[in-house]
Design an enzyme around this catalytic site. Structure first.
Site, PDB file in Angstrom:
ATOM      1  N   GLU A  75      48.216  36.092  26.307  1.00 35.90           N
ATOM      2  CA  GLU A  75      47.083  35.539  25.568  1.00 35.90           C
ATOM      3  C   GLU A  75      45.811  35.554  26.402  1.00 35.90           C
ATOM      4  OE1 GLU A  75      50.088  32.665  23.041  1.00 35.90           O
ATOM      5  OE2 GLU A  75      48.743  31.772  24.527  1.00 35.90           O
TER       6      GLU A  75
ATOM      7  N   GLY B 148      56.013  36.584  17.664  1.00 35.94           N
ATOM      8  CA  GLY B 148      55.261  36.273  16.453  1.00 35.94           C
ATOM      9  C   GLY B 148      54.920  37.466  15.591  1.00 35.94           C
TER      10      GLY B 148
ATOM     11  N   GLU C 242      56.897  39.565  29.350  1.00 36.54           N
ATOM     12  CA  GLU C 242      56.605  39.202  27.964  1.00 36.54           C
ATOM     13  C   GLU C 242      56.511  40.457  27.092  1.00 36.54           C
ATOM     14  OE1 GLU C 242      53.562  35.747  27.468  1.00 36.54           O
ATOM     15  OE2 GLU C 242      52.733  37.142  28.934  1.00 36.54           O
TER      16      GLU C 242
ATOM     17  N   SER D 213      60.083  34.971  22.915  1.00 42.91           N
ATOM     18  CA  SER D 213      60.559  34.087  21.840  1.00 42.91           C
ATOM     19  C   SER D 213      61.999  33.624  22.075  1.00 42.91           C
ATOM     20  CB  SER D 213      60.453  34.792  20.478  1.00 42.91           C
ATOM     21  OG  SER D 213      59.105  35.066  20.163  1.00 42.91           O
TER      22      SER D 213
ATOM     23  N   GLY E  86      57.675  29.296  25.019  1.00 44.63           N
ATOM     24  CA  GLY E  86      56.472  28.869  24.311  1.00 44.63           C
ATOM     25  C   GLY E  86      56.771  27.755  23.337  1.00 44.63           C
ATOM     26  N   GLY E  87      56.853  28.085  22.039  1.00 42.53           N
ATOM     27  CA  GLY E  87      57.000  27.084  20.992  1.00 42.53           C
ATOM     28  C   GLY E  87      58.177  26.158  21.165  1.00 42.53           C
TER      29      GLY E  87
ATOM     30  N   HIS F  11      49.043  35.744  31.602  1.00 44.61           N
ATOM     31  CA  HIS F  11      49.711  35.568  30.311  1.00 44.61           C
ATOM     32  C   HIS F  11      49.093  36.488  29.259  1.00 44.61           C
ATOM     33  CE1 HIS F  11      51.100  33.647  26.596  1.00 44.61           C
ATOM     34  NE2 HIS F  11      52.077  33.136  27.324  1.00 44.61           N
TER      35      HIS F  11
ATOM     36  N   ASN G 293      55.642  26.646  28.622  1.00 39.25           N
ATOM     37  CA  ASN G 293      54.194  26.791  28.525  1.00 39.25           C
ATOM     38  C   ASN G 293      53.719  26.101  27.255  1.00 39.25           C
ATOM     39  OD1 ASN G 293      51.530  27.594  28.541  1.00 39.25           O
ATOM     40  ND2 ASN G 293      51.951  29.728  28.012  1.00 39.25           N
ATOM     41  N   TRP G 294      53.057  24.970  27.420  1.00 35.83           N
ATOM     42  CA  TRP G 294      52.656  24.163  26.259  1.00 35.83           C
ATOM     43  C   TRP G 294      51.399  24.689  25.578  1.00 35.83           C
ATOM     44  CZ3 TRP G 294      53.436  18.242  27.552  1.00 35.83           C
ATOM     45  CH2 TRP G 294      54.776  18.039  27.930  1.00 35.83           C
ATOM     46  N   LYS G 295      50.713  25.619  26.221  1.00 42.30           N
ATOM     47  CA  LYS G 295      49.482  26.201  25.660  1.00 42.30           C
ATOM     48  C   LYS G 295      48.503  25.084  25.259  1.00 42.30           C
ATOM     49  CE  LYS G 295      52.180  30.216  24.369  1.00 42.30           C
ATOM     50  NZ  LYS G 295      52.426  31.308  23.398  1.00 42.30           N
TER      51      LYS G 295
END
Length: 250
Positions: free
Chosen positions: A97, A173, A167, A213, A234-235, A95, A9-11
């Site tokens: 977010e 984070g 999730e 993560s 994610g990151g 998601h 997921n590149w957000k």
């Protein structure tokens, strides 16, 4: 046998040039014989070019969201029909977010699920508890309610187009860490929750991804758990070497 999946997921990252660069790196580095289904989810503005770029590869493209209506006066929104028209067949919904920042309710997410399934899209359905839920020992209830309220209205036959993505929001984070054992415990609970409502065939066939993560350093141990079928990344998905290392951990 359920699929092993690694989805990135590149957000809201990567402009057009940066997207092309990362896709080129992935094309060069993702093993052609990987046993995992590999998915990337760039931003809306780069979806069509990503589909074209990846046409003859083993990497699929997903959208990060979809609107629940087929069309209408919804400025800035994108419908399932529009996504399908540019070759996108998978969408991430629910998601954390979207739930936290954009206040998407279970009912709204359920309507988006319906819209995506109506167009025979694959839904990566996200859900998970926050730190307060884990600290109050309410995490199983929260997860069960999110599943039932956002997804369990669908027909059993529709589950072939559903991927679950757990999730643990408290482990993303925050400085807190979810152990592989905690991941397995929740994934096992999720599979059993599905089994109680839809039967063993659906429960055993649905892929459940972990979205807490995941990194190259912990991917192999997490993926080794019997009810963890891959990851929603994610990151680490924004760095080709890290993403490929996670794919190889499958």
């Amino acid at each position: 046998m359920r699929k092993k999946i690694v989805a990135g997921n590149w957000k809201m990252h990567k402009n057009a040039e940066q997207t092309e660069d990362l896709l080129n790196e992935l094309i060069a580095k993702v093993p052609t014989d990987t046993t995992a289904q590999v998915i990337v989810a760039p931003t809306f503005v780069n979806l069509a070019s990503a589909v074209d770029h990846l046409e003859f590869t083993n990497i699929d493209v997903a959208a990060q969201n979809v609107h629940q209506a087929e069309s209408g006066a919804f400025t800035g929104e994108i419908s399932a029909d529009m996504l399908k028209s540019v070759g996108v067949n998978t969408v991430i919904l629910g998601h954390s977010e979207r739930r936290a920042i954009f206040h998407e309710s279970d009912a709204l997410i359920a309507s988006k699920v319906d819209a995506a399934l109506e167009y025979e899209m694959t839904v990566i359905f996200c859900f998970g508890e926050e730190l307060k839920d884990r600290q109050s020992n309410n995490h199983f209830n929260v997860v069960e309610n999110q599943l039932k309220d956002g997804l369990f209205h669908i027909k059993a036959a529709s589950w072939e187009n559903v991927v679950l993505a757990y999730e643990p929001v408290w482990a993303i984070g925050t400085g807190e860490t979810a152990s592989p054992e905690q991941a397995q415990e929740m994934h096992e609970f999720i599979r059993e929750t599905v089994r109680k409502s839809f039967g063993s065939d659906v429960a055993e066939d649905v892929s459940i991804l972990y979205g807490g993560s995941v990194k190259p350093e912990n991917a192999k141990e997490i993926f080794s758990k019997p009810d963890v079928d891959g990851g929603l990344i994610g990151g680490a998905a924004l760095k080709a070497d890290d993403f490929v290392a996670i794919i190889n951990a499958i």
